[in-house]
Scaffold this motif. Structure first.
Motif, PDB file in Angstrom:
ATOM      1  N   GLY A   1       0.814  -1.197   0.000  1.00 41.00           N
ATOM      2  CA  GLY A   1       0.000   0.000   0.000  1.00 41.00           C
ATOM      3  C   GLY A   1       0.855   1.256   0.000  1.00 41.00           C
TER       4      GLY A   1
ATOM      5  N   LEU B   1       1.140  -7.107  -0.717  1.00 44.01           N
ATOM      6  CA  LEU B   1       0.689  -8.084  -1.712  1.00 44.01           C
ATOM      7  C   LEU B   1       1.567  -9.324  -1.577  1.00 44.01           C
ATOM      8  CD1 LEU B   1       0.035  -5.728  -4.751  1.00 44.01           C
ATOM      9  CD2 LEU B   1      -1.521  -6.417  -2.926  1.00 44.01           C
TER      10      LEU B   1
ATOM     11  N   THR C   1      -6.062  -9.066   2.882  1.00 43.32           N
ATOM     12  CA  THR C   1      -6.783  -7.797   2.805  1.00 43.32           C
ATOM     13  C   THR C   1      -7.504  -7.698   1.465  1.00 43.32           C
ATOM     14  OG1 THR C   1      -5.108  -6.722   4.178  1.00 43.32           O
ATOM     15  CG2 THR C   1      -6.524  -5.277   2.858  1.00 43.32           C
TER      16      THR C   1
ATOM     17  N   LEU D   1      -8.821  -5.599  -1.483  1.00 46.84           N
ATOM     18  CA  LEU D   1      -8.550  -4.293  -2.079  1.00 46.84           C
ATOM     19  C   LEU D   1      -9.874  -3.631  -2.421  1.00 46.84           C
ATOM     20  CD1 LEU D   1      -5.535  -5.199  -4.375  1.00 46.84           C
ATOM     21  CD2 LEU D   1      -5.512  -4.297  -2.040  1.00 46.84           C
TER      22      LEU D   1
ATOM     23  N   MET E   1      -8.236   2.731  -2.588  1.00 49.14           N
ATOM     24  CA  MET E   1      -6.955   2.315  -2.023  1.00 49.14           C
ATOM     25  C   MET E   1      -5.890   2.499  -3.102  1.00 49.14           C
ATOM     26  SD  MET E   1      -8.003  -1.172  -0.009  1.00 49.14           S
ATOM     27  CE  MET E   1      -6.493  -1.415   0.895  1.00 49.14           C
TER      28      MET E   1
ATOM     29  N   ILE F   1      -2.124   1.293  -4.278  1.00 49.04           N
ATOM     30  CA  ILE F   1      -1.158   0.212  -4.062  1.00 49.04           C
ATOM     31  C   ILE F   1      -0.062   0.268  -5.119  1.00 49.04           C
ATOM     32  CG2 ILE F   1      -2.862  -1.324  -3.005  1.00 49.04           C
ATOM     33  CD1 ILE F   1      -2.777  -2.895  -5.718  1.00 49.04           C
TER      34      ILE F   1
ATOM     35  N   MET G   1      -7.223   1.836  -6.793  1.00 50.32           N
ATOM     36  CA  MET G   1      -8.339   0.934  -7.014  1.00 50.32           C
ATOM     37  C   MET G   1      -9.603   1.771  -7.189  1.00 50.32           C
ATOM     38  SD  MET G   1      -6.439  -1.636  -6.892  1.00 50.32           S
ATOM     39  CE  MET G   1      -7.653  -2.884  -7.241  1.00 50.32           C
TER      40      MET G   1
END
Length: 74
Positions: A8, A19, A25, A27, A31, A33, A55
């Protein structure tokens, strides 16, 4: 050793989620990343390329410029 393929982004440069296989978590929209694949290019040398995404409700939006298909080794 566990391979991480991104993380993140926020107030801290690197923050959760990671990741990686053990981070489950979900997504969600808004968010931000990174996708951060890496590969070994010699003994003790790795190459990492980072792409930043936000995202969105209808799918991810690339924020950074895509890497060239052939990356130079410096």
């Amino acid at each position: 050793m566990s391979a991480s393929y991104g993380h993140g982004l926020g107030i801290q440069l690197t923050e959760p989620p990671s990741l990686i296989h053990f981070d489950d978590t979900v997504l969600e929209a808004d968010m931000v990343i990174t996708l951060e694949p890496s590969m070994s290019v010699g003994e003790g040398r790795i190459m990492v390329h980072e792409e930043n995404l936000v995202m969105r409700a209808d799918g991810p939006e690339l924020l950074s410029r895509r890497a060239a298909p052939e990356l130079p080794v410096l």
